[in-house]
Design a protein around this motif. Structure first.
Motif, PDB file in Angstrom:
ATOM      1  N   GLY A  64       0.811  -1.209   0.000  1.00  0.00           N
ATOM      2  CA  GLY A  64       0.000   0.000   0.000  1.00  0.00           C
ATOM      3  C   GLY A  64       0.844   1.258   0.000  1.00  0.00           C
ATOM      4  N   ALA A 136      -4.688  -5.446  -8.647  1.00  0.00           N
ATOM      5  CA  ALA A 136      -5.955  -4.878  -8.212  1.00  0.00           C
ATOM      6  C   ALA A 136      -7.045  -5.899  -8.459  1.00  0.00           C
ATOM      7  CB  ALA A 136      -6.263  -3.583  -8.976  1.00  0.00           C
ATOM      8  N   THR A 138     -11.032  -7.856  -6.830  1.00  0.00           N
ATOM      9  CA  THR A 138     -12.109  -7.997  -5.867  1.00  0.00           C
ATOM     10  C   THR A 138     -12.317  -9.460  -5.541  1.00  0.00           C
ATOM     11  OG1 THR A 138     -14.411  -7.437  -5.387  1.00  0.00           O
ATOM     12  CG2 THR A 138     -13.917  -8.183  -7.621  1.00  0.00           C
ATOM     13  N   ALA A 142      -9.936  -9.002  -1.290  1.00  0.00           N
ATOM     14  CA  ALA A 142     -10.319  -7.677  -0.794  1.00  0.00           C
ATOM     15  C   ALA A 142     -11.063  -7.786   0.530  1.00  0.00           C
ATOM     16  CB  ALA A 142     -11.183  -6.966  -1.840  1.00  0.00           C
ATOM     17  N   ILE A 145      -8.542  -8.610   3.325  1.00  0.00           N
ATOM     18  CA  ILE A 145      -7.769  -7.432   3.738  1.00  0.00           C
ATOM     19  C   ILE A 145      -8.570  -6.598   4.721  1.00  0.00           C
ATOM     20  CG2 ILE A 145      -6.804  -5.242   2.936  1.00  0.00           C
ATOM     21  CD1 ILE A 145      -6.094  -6.744   0.296  1.00  0.00           C
ATOM     22  N   GLN A 146      -9.860  -6.345   4.374  1.00  0.00           N
ATOM     23  CA  GLN A 146     -10.693  -5.548   5.267  1.00  0.00           C
ATOM     24  C   GLN A 146     -10.952  -6.281   6.584  1.00  0.00           C
ATOM     25  OE1 GLN A 146     -11.684  -2.243   4.560  1.00  0.00           O
ATOM     26  NE2 GLN A 146     -11.912  -2.447   6.783  1.00  0.00           N
ATOM     27  N   GLN A 300      -9.873  -3.755  -4.104  1.00  0.00           N
ATOM     28  CA  GLN A 300      -8.571  -3.371  -3.557  1.00  0.00           C
ATOM     29  C   GLN A 300      -7.578  -3.070  -4.672  1.00  0.00           C
ATOM     30  OE1 GLN A 300      -5.565  -5.179  -3.870  1.00  0.00           O
ATOM     31  NE2 GLN A 300      -6.321  -7.093  -4.714  1.00  0.00           N
ATOM     32  N   GLY A 303      -3.260  -3.900  -2.323  1.00  0.00           N
ATOM     33  CA  GLY A 303      -3.419  -4.340  -0.945  1.00  0.00           C
ATOM     34  C   GLY A 303      -4.211  -3.399  -0.060  1.00  0.00           C
ATOM     35  N   ASP A 304      -4.730  -2.296  -0.618  1.00  0.00           N
ATOM     36  CA  ASP A 304      -5.565  -1.379   0.157  1.00  0.00           C
ATOM     37  C   ASP A 304      -6.979  -1.380  -0.413  1.00  0.00           C
ATOM     38  OD1 ASP A 304      -3.732  -0.594   2.024  1.00  0.00           O
ATOM     39  OD2 ASP A 304      -3.182   1.277   1.016  1.00  0.00           O
ATOM     40  N   VAL A 305      -7.973  -1.607   0.437  1.00  0.00           N
ATOM     41  CA  VAL A 305      -9.364  -1.576  -0.006  1.00  0.00           C
ATOM     42  C   VAL A 305      -9.755  -0.129  -0.282  1.00  0.00           C
ATOM     43  CG1 VAL A 305     -11.740  -2.109   0.618  1.00  0.00           C
ATOM     44  CG2 VAL A 305      -9.906  -3.656   1.309  1.00  0.00           C
ATOM     45  N   ILE A 306     -10.325   0.127  -1.465  1.00  0.00           N
ATOM     46  CA  ILE A 306     -10.633   1.503  -1.858  1.00  0.00           C
ATOM     47  C   ILE A 306     -12.128   1.743  -2.004  1.00  0.00           C
ATOM     48  CG2 ILE A 306      -8.406   1.827  -2.977  1.00  0.00           C
ATOM     49  CD1 ILE A 306      -9.821   1.482  -5.669  1.00  0.00           C
TER      50      ILE A 306
END
Length: 335
Positions: A64, A136, A138, A142, A145-146, A300, A303-306
């Motif tokens: 991230g 990237a 889903t 994802a 990660i969350q 994501q 590695g970061d959920v957006i």
């Protein structure tokens, strides 16, 4: 002469102000930023790097951190310098792929190069909504990660015990998997090719054309446990989620895994190792592609959920990034 800048994310799992001391010791002429937020990194890029871009940028953090750094450089109009990834995050996908050693060893190796750039390895980039990343997508990744971040937030004094791979697996088996077992199952996705005719891999791993896959063609319609695109083989922790990434130059590696959560759990280690072929796994190499889902799904990048998406378009970014090839560098110098 190599102009070196170093950014360390102090909020990364292994982020430490002690790394700043190591930089001063081994690279005393380097410009250093120890940041705790994206805003701090953004100001440093604007004040220090935009007027005088470095030839080498060492970045300490996880995927991230590196993804955010790339996008901030692009937003500031700074040409992407060569980047050396220092493994200080959780997943560290790019760090693993390039063979990055621990930061103290990495800094000594860079110092040993004196005024020469280290060996570099090019990586293309996935672009979504104008942002770039090494991967990237889903699906369970994802969600996991969350779930992992939610688990950390609720851990209190036990936070350190829930970090790293063990924390991810705990989140998967106590949160992500049960939710799918007792929930509505996988979303359905329609996958459309939006560029030149698609390619795929056969059972032996050979690249072959996909029949009737011209622009606008429907490549797949069905369930999607995981769906995404990448230009690097790993998601982190050694998980080879995209084992064929970089097999076809100037193409994204796209995968859709249509099995249910129980079958995926049974095949977890095969998936982890990137074994091929696997039932319900679909692979394509494309320039551009769109996925339409039957409901909103978490998404994501790096590695970061957006956020949630119902439709996602992936394409290959025009620019690429040159990463320090630590495998080669380790053979060139002893540290």
């Amino acid at each position: 002469m190599t102009d070196i800048a170093v950014l360390v994310n102090l909020r990364a799992r292994r982020g430490s102000e002690g790394v700043g001391g190591l930089v001063q010791r081994f690279l005393p002429r380097a410009r250093v930023a120890l940041t705790r937020s994206l805003d701090e990194a953004r100001h440093w890029i604007s004040d220090q790097l935009r007027p005088n871009p470095p030839s080498l940028l060492l970045a300490g953090g996880g995927d991230g951190t590196i993804t955010g750094l790339l996008n901030e450089l692009r937003a500031a109009g700074v040409a992407l310098p060569a980047i050396g990834v220092l493994p200080m995050g959780t997943g560290n996908a790019w760090a693993r792929v390039t063979g990055a050693p621990k930061p103290s060893v990495a800094l000594k190796q860079i110092a040993a190069m004196k005024n020469d750039l280290p060996p570099l390895r090019p990586f293309s980039l996935v672009r979504v909504d104008g942002k770039v990343a090494p991967f990237a997508g889903t699906g369970w990744d994802a969600e996991m990660i969350q779930d992992f971040k939610d688990q950390l937030a609720a851990s209190g004094p036990l936070r350190s015990q829930q970090a790293g791979l063990r924390g991810y697996l705990t989140a998967m088996f106590t949160r992500t998997v049960p939710r799918h077992m007792f929930g509505g199952g996988n979303p359905r996705v329609s996958v459309y090719n939006m560029g030149d005719a698609a390619l795929t891999v056969d059972a032996k791993g050979h690249v072959v054309p996909v029949p009737n896959s011209e622009k606008g063609a429907l490549l797949y319609e069905g369930p999607a446990g995981v769906a995404g695109a990448a230009t690097t083989p790993e998601w982190g922790f050694g998980f080879k989620a995209f084992p064929f990434a970089q097999k076809v130059p100037h193409r994204l590696s796209v995968r859709v895994y249509g099995a249910g959560v129980l079958e995926a759990t049974r095949n977890m280690f095969k998936l982890w190792r990137g074994e091929h072929p696997l039932p319900h796994m679909n692979d394509w190499f494309v320039q551009r592609l769109r996925m339409d889902f039957d409901r909103e799904v978490p998404f994501q990048m790096g590695g970061d959920v957006i956020g949630l998406r119902r439709s996602v378009e992936f394409d290959l970014a025009e620019e690429s990034v040159q990463l320090v090839d630590w495998h080669k560098l380790s053979r060139m110098v002893k540290a």
